[in-house]
Motif scaffolding. Sequence first.
Motif, PDB file in Angstrom:
ATOM      1  N   ALA A  33      33.759  36.994  46.507  1.00 17.63           N
ATOM      2  CA  ALA A  33      33.148  38.329  46.542  1.00 17.63           C
ATOM      3  C   ALA A  33      32.702  38.706  47.952  1.00 17.63           C
ATOM      4  N   ARG A  34      32.310  37.714  48.755  1.00 11.37           N
ATOM      5  CA  ARG A  34      31.917  38.010  50.138  1.00 11.37           C
ATOM      6  C   ARG A  34      33.062  38.652  50.900  1.00 11.37           C
ATOM      7  N   ILE A  35      34.288  38.193  50.613  1.00 16.89           N
ATOM      8  CA  ILE A  35      35.464  38.748  51.284  1.00 16.89           C
ATOM      9  C   ILE A  35      35.892  40.060  50.642  1.00 16.89           C
ATOM     10  N   VAL A  36      36.001  40.041  49.331  1.00 11.87           N
ATOM     11  CA  VAL A  36      36.510  41.211  48.610  1.00 11.87           C
ATOM     12  C   VAL A  36      35.605  42.423  48.795  1.00 11.87           C
ATOM     13  N   ASP A  37      34.298  42.223  48.665  1.00  8.98           N
ATOM     14  CA  ASP A  37      33.378  43.354  48.671  1.00  8.98           C
ATOM     15  C   ASP A  37      33.388  44.110  49.992  1.00  8.98           C
ATOM     16  N   GLN A  38      33.505  43.380  51.125  1.00  8.59           N
ATOM     17  CA  GLN A  38      33.482  44.086  52.402  1.00  8.59           C
ATOM     18  C   GLN A  38      34.709  44.967  52.573  1.00  8.59           C
ATOM     19  N   TRP A  39      35.848  44.507  52.061  1.00 10.88           N
ATOM     20  CA  TRP A  39      37.062  45.309  52.195  1.00 10.88           C
ATOM     21  C   TRP A  39      37.061  46.505  51.249  1.00 10.88           C
ATOM     22  N   VAL A  40      36.617  46.290  50.023  1.00  7.43           N
ATOM     23  CA  VAL A  40      36.569  47.396  49.066  1.00  7.43           C
ATOM     24  C   VAL A  40      35.527  48.422  49.492  1.00  7.43           C
ATOM     25  N   THR A  41      34.427  47.964  50.080  1.00 11.34           N
ATOM     26  CA  THR A  41      33.421  48.894  50.594  1.00 11.34           C
ATOM     27  C   THR A  41      34.001  49.722  51.736  1.00 11.34           C
ATOM     28  N   ARG A  42      34.778  49.082  52.587  1.00  9.53           N
ATOM     29  CA  ARG A  42      35.379  49.791  53.726  1.00  9.53           C
ATOM     30  C   ARG A  42      36.468  50.745  53.276  1.00  9.53           C
ATOM     31  N   PHE A  43      37.239  50.366  52.253  1.00 11.93           N
ATOM     32  CA  PHE A  43      38.339  51.188  51.755  1.00 11.93           C
ATOM     33  C   PHE A  43      38.193  51.398  50.245  1.00 11.93           C
ATOM     34  N   PRO A  44      37.237  52.212  49.810  1.00 13.86           N
ATOM     35  CA  PRO A  44      36.969  52.353  48.371  1.00 13.86           C
ATOM     36  C   PRO A  44      38.099  53.005  47.578  1.00 13.86           C
ATOM     37  N   THR A  45      38.996  53.717  48.251  1.00 11.56           N
ATOM     38  CA  THR A  45      40.107  54.355  47.538  1.00 11.56           C
ATOM     39  C   THR A  45      41.389  53.548  47.615  1.00 11.56           C
ATOM     40  N   ALA A  46      41.294  52.330  48.149  1.00 12.34           N
ATOM     41  CA  ALA A  46      42.501  51.513  48.343  1.00 12.34           C
ATOM     42  C   ALA A  46      43.105  51.060  47.031  1.00 12.34           C
ATOM     43  N   LEU A  47      44.406  50.811  47.065  1.00 13.20           N
ATOM     44  CA  LEU A  47      45.068  50.065  46.009  1.00 13.20           C
ATOM     45  C   LEU A  47      44.689  48.599  46.202  1.00 13.20           C
ATOM     46  N   VAL A  48      44.429  47.890  45.101  1.00 12.73           N
ATOM     47  CA  VAL A  48      43.926  46.517  45.211  1.00 12.73           C
ATOM     48  C   VAL A  48      44.848  45.569  44.469  1.00 12.73           C
ATOM     49  N   ARG A  49      45.242  44.461  45.141  1.00 10.02           N
ATOM     50  CA  ARG A  49      46.124  43.440  44.578  1.00 10.02           C
ATOM     51  C   ARG A  49      45.507  42.061  44.855  1.00 10.02           C
ATOM     52  N   CYS A  50      45.536  41.191  43.865  1.00  9.16           N
ATOM     53  CA  CYS A  50      44.929  39.866  44.038  1.00  9.16           C
ATOM     54  C   CYS A  50      45.524  38.903  43.012  1.00  9.16           C
ATOM     55  N   HIS A  51      45.006  37.688  42.987  1.00  2.00           N
ATOM     56  CA  HIS A  51      45.424  36.703  41.991  1.00  2.00           C
ATOM     57  C   HIS A  51      44.783  37.008  40.637  1.00  2.00           C
ATOM     58  N   SER A  52      45.305  36.379  39.609  1.00  2.00           N
ATOM     59  CA  SER A  52      44.754  36.560  38.268  1.00  2.00           C
ATOM     60  C   SER A  52      43.454  35.789  38.092  1.00  2.00           C
ATOM     61  N   PHE A  53      42.534  36.364  37.333  1.00  2.00           N
ATOM     62  CA  PHE A  53      41.292  35.667  36.982  1.00  2.00           C
ATOM     63  C   PHE A  53      41.521  34.610  35.910  1.00  2.00           C
ATOM     64  N   MET A  54      42.767  34.463  35.465  1.00  2.00           N
ATOM     65  CA  MET A  54      43.114  33.404  34.523  1.00  2.00           C
ATOM     66  C   MET A  54      43.822  32.241  35.197  1.00  2.00           C
ATOM     67  N   ASP A  55      44.011  32.315  36.487  1.00  2.00           N
ATOM     68  CA  ASP A  55      44.745  31.275  37.200  1.00  2.00           C
ATOM     69  C   ASP A  55      44.006  29.944  37.120  1.00  2.00           C
ATOM     70  N   ALA A  56      44.761  28.864  36.982  1.00  2.00           N
ATOM     71  CA  ALA A  56      44.161  27.542  36.870  1.00  2.00           C
ATOM     72  C   ALA A  56      43.584  27.057  38.194  1.00  2.00           C
ATOM     73  N   HIS A  57      44.096  27.546  39.309  1.00  2.00           N
ATOM     74  CA  HIS A  57      43.593  27.115  40.615  1.00  2.00           C
ATOM     75  C   HIS A  57      42.325  27.903  40.951  1.00  2.00           C
ATOM     76  N   ARG A  58      41.261  27.211  41.259  1.00  2.00           N
ATOM     77  CA  ARG A  58      39.975  27.888  41.452  1.00  2.00           C
ATOM     78  C   ARG A  58      39.985  28.876  42.612  1.00  2.00           C
ATOM     79  N   ASP A  59      40.761  28.603  43.667  1.00  2.00           N
ATOM     80  CA  ASP A  59      40.820  29.537  44.784  1.00  2.00           C
ATOM     81  C   ASP A  59      41.477  30.848  44.376  1.00  2.00           C
TER      82      ASP A  59
END
Length: 297
Positions: free
Chosen positions: A154-180
């Motif tokens: 969240a430390r990484i994600v929040d600063q970018w979303v705050t800077r670009f609130p209208t951005a399209l957002v892509r990331c890994h799944s919250f169901m992924d087995a790898h914690r990262d």
Amino acid sequence: MIPSPTRRAVLTGAASTAALAALAGPATATGPVAPLTAAPRSPSGLPTWATGHVALFFAAHQDDELLQMGSQVRADVEAGHQVVVVNCSDGSASVARAGRVAQRLGYVPTVEDFVRVRDHEFLESCARLGVPIQGRVISPDRYTDGTGTRELAARIVDQWVTRFPTALVRCHSFMDAHRDHRSLGEAVDDLVSTHQLNLANDVRFFFSRRYLGVLDTPPLQQVRRPVGDVEQTPFRAAEVAHGRWGVGYLSTWGYFDAHRADPVSYYHRGSVGIPRPMRLTHPERLDPATLPAGHGC
């Protein structure tokens, strides 16, 4: 005499092998030269674009931007979006460092050198996907490989979303087995759940191929774009004297081979209206310890 290449030439993949050698010099037991900077940055550490028409990608390791999201990156570039790909962990925990990479080098590289080489692979991969130089970002807040938590992500994600609130957002799944991976998905999905991200952000959670046939829900969607041999080159190149070790491929050759055969990015939408965790048909197949050879991170 070999002319010294510019940083832009290296990052766009335009530099020849000889030119790369002139820049990097021979690799030694202490590793290659210091990495190139990821992007020109403003004093706040963020690119200086105006808001809007930005596509943000949060990738855990230095190869996820291609293996899990590569077709989507290419699609967003082709759509004319200002694409930003953020590397969020250092990739230091790969067993390849003391295994297949050490066999190739003839010694076990230090963690610092290993990470530097992985960072170079990430930057060149982004360049070959068409990401502009200011969008190839190694986060200064990235966490150590294998230690990801929702809070760190969240430390990484929040600063970018705050800077670009209208951005399209892509990331890994919250169901992924790898914690990262999972941590990044959870951090983004929390913003969806609290309506800080909405339909206009077109949030997409990306899965690796090993989830195919494992998950009942949500339905996976596909993005197909012609990415393959050219984009995989930074991860496959074995030019030790030039500081190119092919770490990505040595770490997870099974994924790279499967991606070369069928370069598809698979994604699902957020958990709003869908219970989390979602139902799995074969939960044991999501355990990283059960992965077949060549399918690590």
